[in-house]
Write a protein that holds these residues in place. Structure first.
Motif, short mmCIF file in Angstrom:
data_model
loop_
_atom_site.label_atom_id
_atom_site.label_comp_id
_atom_site.label_asym_id
_atom_site.label_seq_id
_atom_site.Cartn_x
_atom_site.Cartn_y
_atom_site.Cartn_z
N GLU A 1 0.34 -1.24 -0.28
CA GLU A 1 0.15 -0.15 -0.13
C GLU A 1 1.08 1.47 0.07
N PHE A 2 0.72 2.38 -0.81
CA PHE A 2 1.41 3.79 -0.90
C PHE A 2 0.74 4.58 0.38
N VAL A 3 0.47 4.92 1.43
CA VAL A 3 0.15 5.24 2.30
C VAL A 3 0.67 6.86 2.72
N VAL A 4 -0.16 8.39 2.70
CA VAL A 4 0.65 9.12 2.26
C VAL A 4 -0.12 9.79 3.91
N LEU A 5 1.19 10.56 5.04
CA LEU A 5 0.64 11.32 5.89
C LEU A 5 0.68 12.90 5.88
N ALA B 1 -2.18 8.91 -3.23
CA ALA B 1 -1.88 8.18 -1.70
C ALA B 1 -3.38 6.88 -2.80
N ASP B 2 -2.93 6.10 -2.47
CA ASP B 2 -3.97 4.81 -1.86
C ASP B 2 -4.70 5.27 -0.58
N ARG B 3 -4.25 5.40 0.69
CA ARG B 3 -4.76 5.88 1.86
C ARG B 3 -4.53 6.57 2.30
N ILE B 4 -4.93 7.85 2.51
CA ILE B 4 -4.71 9.59 3.07
C ILE B 4 -4.40 9.46 4.69
N VAL B 5 -3.52 9.18 5.70
CA VAL B 5 -3.54 9.46 6.79
C VAL B 5 -3.42 11.07 6.96
N ILE B 6 -4.45 11.77 7.75
CA ILE B 6 -4.74 13.03 7.70
C ILE B 6 -4.93 13.54 9.52
N MET B 7 -3.53 14.00 9.60
CA MET B 7 -3.23 14.39 10.95
C MET B 7 -3.39 16.01 11.13
#
Lengths: 359, 275
Positions: free
Chosen positions: A30-34, A201-207
Motif C-alpha cells: 500500500e502507498f499511504v500518505v501522512l 496515495a492509496d490512502r491518506i492519513v490526515i493528522m
C-alpha cells in the motif's frame, strides 16, 4: 513486502506530547500518505517508524514483529530525506552502495544491484560523480536509489519533493508513482502538499495537532470529510463555512439574512451548526429557481486561467466560488447561485465532527 | 542591481587602521635589519641605514639557544594541536550531537573552567608535575597546554559540527553505521575546515603561551620561544636588534603553518549535501 501496524503510537518530549494515539494498519504494497500542516506530528510519526525517534507509547510492528526497540538498520526500512542527505564526499556509486557495504554484501553483488537501480533511475552516467556535481532532481534520484538498492520491506519518504521546483516536483511525483507500481513496496510518504497526497496515495492519513483526524482514500477525504478540520484542510481553495442557527423548520445564517430550508442532515437537537460548501460546488448563473437558489453579487473576480474565483455576497454571507474561467462574471455583476444540497457538509460546532446525512 | 559608489573615505580609514595594526610588526622587521647604532640613534631611524643581515647571522652562529627554543615551541605546539583536536573532536561531537542529558551544563562547565587565569593553576600544576617528573619535558608542557586550550577547541568544534545537517547522520544510521563509524567516516571528512581552523588557533595559542611555559620549562635547552626571547636580554645590555630578529624568526613558523593550511580550508566542501 510488509504489513506495518501502528497501535496507539505516541511521542512525548518531557511534558510536551507531539503525537498521541495513532492507530494505523498499512497493508502490503500500500502507498499511504501522512498529510497535515507543519507541526501536526506527521514527520515524527514517520521517524518513529524509521527508528530515528524513540517510541514513548504504543507499539510498532512490521510483519507482526515488534519493532519499538529494534535498530533502524534492522527494521527493513529505507528512508528518503527531504534534503537528500547524501554523503557529499562520496560518489553516487558509494552513496548508493553504503548500506550494502555495511551489511557485508559481496562486492560483485553490490555492483550488480547498484548498476541495476542506477539504470532504472537514469543515473548510470553519473555514478562516479559527487553529489555537488548533480542537479537537485538528480540528487533526489540518488537518494531514492540509495533506498531502493537495499530492497527494503518499507519505503519511508519525508517530504522528498519539497526542495524541488514546481515543474520538477510534478515530474518526480509521476516517477515515484511509476516506481511504486513497478516495485510494489509498502510506502509511507509524509507531505504537507495535498496535491501530492491526493495524486499518489492509496490512502491518506490526515493528522492534526498530533492526532489522526481521518484515514481514507483520496475520494473519501474529499467527498466525506470526517470533521471540520479535514473539510477545511483538503481542497483548494478551502471549503466555505457558515454558522447557521435553527429557525423554525429551516436554518438562518448567523448575523445575516440568508435563510436555508431544512437540511438533509441528522441534526438531532443542535440549534447551531457549521455548514460547509466547496467553492467548486457552488453553481453560478443557474436560472432555475428553487429553495436552494439565491441572489448573489460578485464582489471580486480573480481569473486564474482555466478557472476564476468569485467572491460572492449571498444575502449578507461571503462565499468563494470557483467557476469556469472563460467568460466568467465580473465584479459588480448580479447573478443567481445554487447550493446543491447533495454537496453540502455539516459539522457539529462543539465537537467538529461531521453530521451524518439523513437516510 | 545597485551600483556601488566608490567610497574614498572608507579606503583611507581601512588603510589607516591596517597601518596602525601592522606598525609593531613592520617596526620589528625594520629593527631586525638595523645595526645597534641604528637602533639607538636619535632622532629615531625610521628606515634602516645601513641595512644589515648581521643580526640574522649572529642568531644562527652565536645564539643556538634561541633556535632551539623555536624548535621546542614547534614540538610543543604540534603535540598540543594533535592532542586537543583528537580529544576536542570527540568531546565536541558527543556534546553537540548525541543528545546527551547534560550536554548544555557540561558545555557551560567547560567554558567556566577555561575562565581561570592560568597563573592561578600554576602552583598546583607545578607541584604535581614535579612529583610526576614532568618538569622540563615536552610531554609535561603538552599536557598543561592541552588542558588550557581544550575548552576552546570543544566549543569551536561542537559549533562546527552543529552546522552539518543532522539528516546526514540519520541517513548514516539508517544505512547501518554506529556512532563511532559515523564520526570517523562521515563527520570527520566533512569537518576538515573546522579542524584546520581550530588546530591553527590552538597552535598559535600554545606558541604564544607564556606563564606555564616559563615555570614548567626551567632548563634553558627546553625553553619555548617567547620565554627564551624574553629572557635573552643580559644584565647590562638590551640588544633590541637581536631580540627583534629572534621574534621575526619565531613568527615565521606560525606564518608558514597558517599559509599552508589556509589552502586546506576549502570552502564548499560541504556543498552538495542538501539543496
Amino acid at each position: 513486502m510488509a504489513q506495518v501496524r501502528l497501535q496507539n503510537l505516541g511521542k512525548t518530549y518531557g511534558a510536551l506530547s507531539v503525537v498521541r494515539g495513532v492507530d494505523l494498519s498499512i497493508d502490503d504494497g500500500e502507498f499511504v500518505v501522512l498529510l497535515g500542516p507543519s507541526g501536526c506530528g506527521k514527520s515524527t510519526t514517520l521517524r518513529m517508524i524509521a527508528g530515528l525517534e524513540t517510541i514513548n507509547e504504543g507499539e510498532l510492528t512490521i510483519n507482526g514483529t515488534r519493532m519499538n526497540d529494534v535498530d533502524p538498520k534492522d527494521r527493513g526500512v529505507a528512508m528518503v530525506f527531504q534534503n537528500y542527505a547524501l554523503y557529499p564526499h562520496k560518489t553516487v556509486f558509494d552513496n548508493m552502495a553504503m548500506a550494502l557495504k555495511l551489511s557485508h554484501v559481496a562486492r560483485p553483488e553490490i555492483q550488480r544491484r547498484v548498476a541495476e537501480v542506477a539504470e532504472m533511475l537514469g543515473l548510470t552516467p553519473y555514478l562516479e560523480r559527487k553529489p555537488a556535481a548533480l542537479s537537485g532532481g538528480q540528487r533526489q534520484r540518488v537518494a531514492i536509489g540509495r533506498a531502493i538498492v537495499r530492497t527494503p520491506e518499507v519505503f519511508l519518504f519525508d517530504e522528498p519533493l519539497s526542495n524541488l521546483d514546481a515543474k520538477l516536483r510534478v515530474k518526480m511525483r509521476m516517477e515515484l508513482q511509476q516506481l511504486h507500481r513497478r516495485l510494489g513496496v509498502t510506502s509511507i510518504y509524509v507531505t504537507h502538499d495535498q496535491v501530492e497526497a491526493m495524486t499518489m496515495a492509496d490512502r491518506i492519513v490526515i493528522m492534526d495537532a498530533g492526532e489522526v483526524a481521518q484515514v481514507g482514500t483520496p475520494r473519501d477525504v474529499y467527498d466525506r470529510p470526517a470533521n471540520f478540520f479535514v473539510a477545511g484542510f483538503i481542497g483548494s481553495p478551502a471549503m466555505n463555512f457558515l454558522t447557521l442557527r435553527r429557525a423554525g423548520e429551516g436554518w438562518q445564517a448567523e448575523g445575516a439574512a440568508l435563510c436555508l430550508p431544512a437540511l438533509p442532515f441528522d441534526t438531532g437537537k443542535l440549534d447551531r451548526l457549521t455548514l460547509g460548501i466547496r467553492p467548486e460546488h457552488i453553481e453560478v448563473g443557474d436560472q432555475t429557481t428553487g429553495p436552494w437558489c439565491f441572489d448573489a453579487k460578485v464582489e471580486l473576480a480573480e481569473l486564474l486561467g482555466a478557472d476564476a474565483l468569485l467572491n460572492l455576497g449571498v444575502d449578507g454571507v461571503e462565499m468563494l466560488a470557483r467557476v469556469n474561467g472563460t467568460a466568467h462574471p465580473e465584479r459588480g455583476d448580479s447573478l443567481r447561485v445554487k447550493l446543491p444540497p447533495d454537496l453540502l457538509h455539516a459539522f457539529d460546532p462543539a465537537t467538529g465532527g461531521a453530521l451524518p446525512r439523513k437516510a | 542591481m545597485l551600483k556601488r559608489r566608490p567610497r574614498p573615505i572608507l579606503y583611507v580609514l581601512v588603510a589607516l587602521s591596517a597601518l596602525i595594526s601592522f606598525f609593531p610588526i613592520i617596526w620589528l622587521i625594520l629593527t631586525s635589519v638595523k645595526t645597534q647604532a641604528g637602533v639607538y640613534a636619535w632622532p629615531p631611524q625610521y628606515w634602516p641605514d645601513p641595512f644589515t643581515a648581521k643580526n640574522y647571522v649572529a642568531i644562527f652562529t652565536k645564539s643556538p639557544e634561541l633556535l632551539r627554543s623555536i624548535l621546542n615551541s614547534f614540538i610543543v605546539g604540534t603535540g598540543v594541536t594533535v592532542v586537543v583536536l583528537v580529544l576536542g573532536g570527540m568531546a565536541g561531537y558527543a556534546l553537540s550531537r548525541l543528545r546527551l542529558r547534560f550536554a548544555g551544563p557540561t558545555m557551560i562547565l567547560i567554558l567556566a573552567v577555561s575562565m581561570f587565569p592560568p597563573v592561578s593553576l600554576l602552583p598546583a600544576i607545578f607541584q604535581n608535575f614535579l612529583q610526576l617528573g614532568l618538569l622540563n619535558t615536552y610531554a609535561g608542557l603538552i599536557i598543561a597546554h592541552s588542558g588550557l586550550f581544550l575548552p576552546i577547541a570543544v566549543w569551536m568544534l561542537s559549533s562546527y559540527f552543529g552546522t552539518l545537517p543532522i539528516e546526514l547522520e540519520e541517513a548514516a544510521r539508517m544505512d547501518g553505521m554506529g556512532y563511532l563509524r559515523i564520526f570517523l567516516t562521515v563527520i570527520l571528512p566533512l569537518s576538515w575546515p573546522g579542524f584546520v581552523a581550530t588546530g591553527l588557533i590552538v597552535f598559535i595559542f600554545s606558541w604564544n603561551e607564556f606563564p606555564l611555559s616559563l615555570v614548567l620549562m626551567t632548563q634553558s635547552a627546553m625553553r619555548t620561544a617567547p620565554v627564551a626571547i624574553s629572557l635573552y636580554p643580559g644584565e647590562y645590555s638590551f640588544p633590541w636588534e637581536t631580540i627583534s630578529t629572534a621574534t621575526v624568526l619565531a613568527i615565521i613558523p606560525i606564518l608558514a603553518v597558517t599559509a599552508i593550511f589556509q589552502k586546506q580550508i576549502v570552502g564548499g566542501l560541504t556543498a552538495g549535501i542538501g539543496k
